[in-house]
Design a protein around this motif. Structure first.
Motif, short mmCIF file in Angstrom:
data_model
loop_
_atom_site.label_atom_id
_atom_site.label_comp_id
_atom_site.label_asym_id
_atom_site.label_seq_id
_atom_site.Cartn_x
_atom_site.Cartn_y
_atom_site.Cartn_z
N GLU A 160 0.81 -1.20 0.00
CA GLU A 160 0.00 0.00 0.00
C GLU A 160 0.85 1.26 0.00
N GLN A 161 0.28 2.31 -0.57
CA GLN A 161 0.95 3.60 -0.60
C GLN A 161 0.95 4.19 0.80
N TYR A 162 2.06 4.80 1.18
CA TYR A 162 2.12 5.45 2.49
C TYR A 162 1.30 6.72 2.49
N GLU A 163 0.51 6.89 3.52
CA GLU A 163 -0.16 8.16 3.78
C GLU A 163 0.14 8.53 5.22
N PRO A 164 0.27 9.82 5.52
CA PRO A 164 0.59 10.22 6.89
C PRO A 164 -0.42 9.65 7.88
N ASP A 165 0.08 9.14 8.99
CA ASP A 165 -0.76 8.52 10.01
C ASP A 165 -1.54 9.58 10.79
N ALA A 186 6.94 -3.93 11.99
CA ALA A 186 7.54 -4.63 10.84
C ALA A 186 6.51 -4.78 9.73
N ALA A 187 5.29 -5.15 10.10
CA ALA A 187 4.22 -5.31 9.11
C ALA A 187 3.95 -3.99 8.40
N ARG A 188 3.94 -2.90 9.15
CA ARG A 188 3.67 -1.59 8.56
C ARG A 188 4.78 -1.21 7.57
N LEU A 189 6.04 -1.42 7.95
CA LEU A 189 7.16 -1.07 7.06
C LEU A 189 7.13 -1.90 5.79
N ILE A 190 6.76 -3.16 5.91
CA ILE A 190 6.65 -4.00 4.71
C ILE A 190 5.50 -3.52 3.83
N ARG A 191 4.36 -3.20 4.42
CA ARG A 191 3.21 -2.72 3.64
C ARG A 191 3.54 -1.46 2.88
N PHE A 192 4.31 -0.57 3.49
CA PHE A 192 4.66 0.69 2.83
C PHE A 192 5.77 0.52 1.79
N GLY A 193 6.40 -0.67 1.74
CA GLY A 193 7.49 -0.86 0.80
C GLY A 193 8.77 -0.20 1.23
N ARG A 253 -3.63 -11.54 14.61
CA ARG A 253 -3.58 -11.24 13.17
C ARG A 253 -3.30 -9.76 12.91
N SER A 254 -2.82 -9.48 11.71
CA SER A 254 -2.58 -8.10 11.32
C SER A 254 -3.90 -7.34 11.26
N LEU A 255 -3.85 -6.07 11.63
CA LEU A 255 -5.04 -5.24 11.64
C LEU A 255 -4.93 -4.13 10.60
N SER A 256 -6.05 -3.80 9.99
CA SER A 256 -6.10 -2.62 9.14
C SER A 256 -6.10 -1.39 10.03
N ALA A 257 -5.82 -0.23 9.45
CA ALA A 257 -5.82 1.01 10.23
C ALA A 257 -7.19 1.24 10.86
N TYR A 261 -10.63 -1.09 17.55
CA TYR A 261 -10.32 -2.04 18.62
C TYR A 261 -9.66 -1.35 19.81
N GLU A 262 -8.75 -0.42 19.53
CA GLU A 262 -8.09 0.28 20.63
C GLU A 262 -9.08 1.15 21.41
N GLU A 263 -10.05 1.72 20.71
CA GLU A 263 -11.06 2.53 21.40
C GLU A 263 -11.89 1.67 22.33
#
Length: 414
Positions: free
Chosen positions: A2-7, A146-153, A394-398, A404-406
């Protein structure tokens, strides 16, 4: 990828990160309780850097290399957590790194500049987002990052030809996480297990065998601790409910939250804690709790009343992982270092020092030469039965992570 977008972090996510820094795994020394330092606040710009919007989106969508200078420059820059490497008696040298240099001629420029995943991400994000080098050839981060860095390429695919030992000796339970199937981009440095710990004296004959006992046994009312890390507490509850934390639904998550909420409402759970449960458990204020295995190894060594159990339903395991960031100048040297730590002898030396789950098969004989108790400790070297009970969240989407955190923050009162 996925393309990186500011968090943009929700208030619940910010609260979760602050909890982690204050008293969660982020605040815990990777070596031991005895040498742990107090959890610090984020460096200036840490949380702010995560939500900053002035960094342009990354142009790349797959790992980007630069010219590899490994053959001419016998060095590798390695960023790691504090107290996460073996040291000699002087506490000034790292024996395994020294041996790697003697054998290969490659000098490791080792830096303990990771105090927290969020803070470290803030450090390296501007360079990675801009397609620039970070000055690091090897980094060690927890699985969700690690999952996030891989997703962003933002990390490079590893060359299997440089990792024959790592491929052969990687323990089965760590071989194929859903965020990096087949370990194309990462190799685990250590595993971090969540188990049930208890104080035998405080239990006074009360039997504890499961998470259900923690949540439902009235004899433990007000003397039970759960963890302030969402993935650990929810994951252990899901397992107890017969659900797979690697494949759960929104309804499953809500059911786990509701189950813990009932225990909160009736005063069964004393509180949700980070690693500060250790003092309560040792004193007997907590009779039983969810705990991290690295703590339990140390607590058992210091207190005869403390022990642990693995529920029949299973237990949660996460990992800290080695990755090569984009534009690394010495990728091959970094891969050779990864491969070296999958040899039994250096892997055993590391495990004897840090006391976390060793992800390397065939280590027991070497570890026994250093510390026989460690070699026979399933919290460091899980046996087949224990490894078979290991599960990962499992990995979570944004969107999922925010929701879930809320919900978890509302449960814990954070």
């Amino acid at each position: 990828m996925e393309q990186y977008e500011p968090d943009r972090l929700s208030p619940a996510q910010v609260a979760a990160m602050r909890r982690s820094l204050r008293n969660g795994r982020a605040a815990l020394s990777r070596r031991s309780l005895l040498r742990a330092s107090a959890g610090g606040a984020l460096a200036a710009g840490g949380l702010g850097a995560l939500s900053a919007c002035g960094i342009p989106p990354a142009a790349q969508t797959s790992g980007v290399s630069s010219e590899d200078h490994s053959a001419r420059e016998k060095t590798v820059h390695f960023s790691n957590w504090t107290e996460y490497m073996d040291v000699d008696d002087s506490e000034k040298r790292h024996p395994t790194l020294d041996e790697f240099r003697r054998r290969t001629g490659i000098t490791v420029k080792y830096t303990e500049d990771i105090n927290d995943n969020v803070e470290f991400f803030g450090k390296i994000k501007p360079q990675l987002a801009a397609g620039q080098p970070t000055g690091r050839d090897l980094i060690c981060v927890t699985d969700w990052l690690a999952a996030r860095l891989i997703r962003f390429g933002w990390v490079q695919k590893l060359d299997p030809s440089n990792l024959p030992t790592a491929y052969a000796n990687l323990s089965q339970q760590f071989r194929s996480p859903d965020w990096d199937p087949g370990r194309a981009y990462s190799y685990p440095w250590t595993g971090i297990s969540t188990v049930i710990a208890y104080n035998k004296k405080a239990l006074d004959g009360v039997e504890v065998t499961s998470v259900s006992d923690l949540l439902d046994n009235p004899k433990l009312k007000g003397r039970v601790g759960f963890l302030s890390e969402m993935r650990d507490s929810v994951g252990m509850t899901l397992l107890d409910m017969g659900k797979d934390p690697g494949r759960f639904t929104d309804d499953d998550f809500d059911a786990a939250i509701a189950r813990m909420q009932r225990a909160v409402d009736k005063g069964q759970i004393r509180r949700f804690t980070g690693n500060d449960y250790t003092s309560d458990l040792t004193k007997g204020d907590l009779a039983a709790c969810l705990a991290w295995a690295g703590d339990v190894v140390q607590l058992k060594a210091d207190s005869p009343d403390v022990d642990f159990l693995i529920p029949d339903s299973g237990y949660m395991t996460s990992t800290d992982n080695l990755l090569v960031p984009n534009k690394a100048r010495h990728k091959t040297n970094a891969e050779r270092l990864i491969d070296y730590y999958y040899e039994p002898r250096p892997a055993a030396q590391l495990a004897a020092y840090i006391n976390y789950v060793c992800p390397v098969d065939g280590v027991k004989e070497e570890l026994a030469k250093i510390d026989e108790d460690a070699a026979n400790n399933p919290l460091i070297l899980p046996d087949q039965d224990m490894a078979a009970k290991s599960r990962a969240f499992r990995s979570l989407s944004a969107k999922e992570e925010t929701a879930y955190e809320e919900k978890f923050a509302k449960l814990t009162g954070a």
